[in-house]
Design an enzyme around this catalytic site. Structure first.
Site, PDB file in Angstrom:
ATOM      1  N   GLU A 196       0.821  -1.210   0.000  1.00 54.61           N
ATOM      2  CA  GLU A 196       0.000   0.000   0.000  1.00 54.61           C
ATOM      3  C   GLU A 196       0.857   1.263   0.000  1.00 54.61           C
ATOM      4  O   GLU A 196       0.577   2.221  -0.728  1.00 54.61           O
ATOM      5  CB  GLU A 196      -0.942   0.005   1.207  1.00 54.61           C
TER       6      GLU A 196
ATOM      7  N   GLU B  81       2.439   1.666  -3.444  1.00 57.07           N
ATOM      8  CA  GLU B  81       1.480   2.079  -4.469  1.00 57.07           C
ATOM      9  C   GLU B  81       1.113   3.550  -4.335  1.00 57.07           C
ATOM     10  O   GLU B  81       1.025   4.258  -5.341  1.00 57.07           O
ATOM     11  CB  GLU B  81       0.216   1.214  -4.386  1.00 57.07           C
ATOM     12  N   GLU B  82       0.887   4.003  -3.110  1.00 55.32           N
ATOM     13  CA  GLU B  82       0.397   5.363  -2.908  1.00 55.32           C
ATOM     14  C   GLU B  82       1.492   6.423  -2.983  1.00 55.32           C
ATOM     15  O   GLU B  82       1.238   7.550  -3.433  1.00 55.32           O
ATOM     16  CB  GLU B  82      -0.329   5.470  -1.568  1.00 55.32           C
TER      17      GLU B  82
END
Length: 280
Positions: free
Chosen positions: A145, A148-149
């Protein structure tokens, strides 16, 4: 022609029918009625019918024979029935969504925060959060996460806290795992589709919004988490000394609307009334 649907026994006294070939609804109806009679005579309990998406024309027939929707996936629908004249003990569908939140803290005691493009708190700075994929471990999902962010590589340290919210997503509950992370890279590259901005923030206090589960003291800033979203509000100046943590449970009124600063003032007053210190 076999006058019974092909089925495999499960470990709990039931049977599983996995439909694969196309079948006329009338033929399916006749085989299903015959099969249910046979299964009852054999003392079977739960019956599961897995219908791929190309056999959706058989759903109505099964429903009329007493089956109900149990769960659906992108490529199939699972139907269920309970044959004995007793209360069904078949397990329900999945009840919880697992979400992770990443507290990415560097050696300077600075924390990585983002602003999201979508949702009701697009102007609030928050830690990276996201839903775990099926079969994904917590320590793997939280690293994914953050990457990805923000484009930042991280190392999982530990789960520092967790919380639970109900009726979050179409009636499902959610468990949020707050994870301590160590950054391995420092070049922020945001996920353009979901993230509006990302930066490093200092002087942070974090607590659960609504039902306060944990208060994380860190200098003079403030952070809040509601449902699956952990929001961060704080100062970007100052040099905090260490990162002391506390876990004091206090029940607060739930936050409504989009005025986090106003809620913060009410929360601080609530802390004062209950003798919860702002600094440890």
């Amino acid at each position: 022609m076999e006058m019974q649907l092909p089925a495999k026994e499960d470990l709990y006294g039931g049977v599983v029918v996995e439909m694969k070939e196309n079948m006329d609804p009338d033929v399916f109806h006749a085989l299903l009625k015959t099969s249910k009679l046979q299964w009852k005579l054999q003392g079977k309990k739960g019956v599961w019918i897995k219908l791929p998406i190309n056999l959706v024309n058989l759903v109505e027939t099964a429903i009329k024979e007493g089956f109900w929707y149990h769960h659906a996936e992108p490529k199939f629908l699972m139907l269920a029935d309970w044959l004995p004249e007793t209360t069904s003990t078949l397990p329900g569908n999945a009840t919880h969504i697992a979400r992770v939140g990443a507290i990415v803290l560097n050696d300077k005691q600075e924390i990585l925060v983002v602003q999201e493009k979508l949702g009701g708190k697009t102007e609030v700075w928050k830690i990276s959060t996201g839903i775990l994929k099926q079969g994904e471990d917590i320590h793997v999902g939280v690293v994914r996460e953050v990457k990805e962010e923000t484009g930042i590589d991280t190392e999982f340290v530990e789960v520092r806290a967790f919380s639970q919210e109900h009726d979050v997503f179409f009636g499902k509950s959610e468990v949020l795992f707050l994870c301590m992370m160590r950054p391995l890279s420092f070049d922020i590259q945001i996920q353009e589709t979901e993230i509006k901005a990302a930066k490093v923030l200092t002087n942070v206090i974090a607590h659960r919004q609504g039902h306060l589960q944990f208060r994380f003291y860190y200098g003079g800033g403030f952070a809040m988490a509601s449902g699956g979203s952990t929001a961060i509000i704080g100062s970007q100046s100052g040099s905090p000394q260490g990162f002391p943590w506390a876990a004091k449970k206090i029940k607060l009124p739930e936050f409504h609307g989009f005025d986090p600063q106003g809620w913060i003032k009410k929360a601080e007053l609530y802390f004062d009334i209950h003798g919860a210190p702002l600094h440890l």
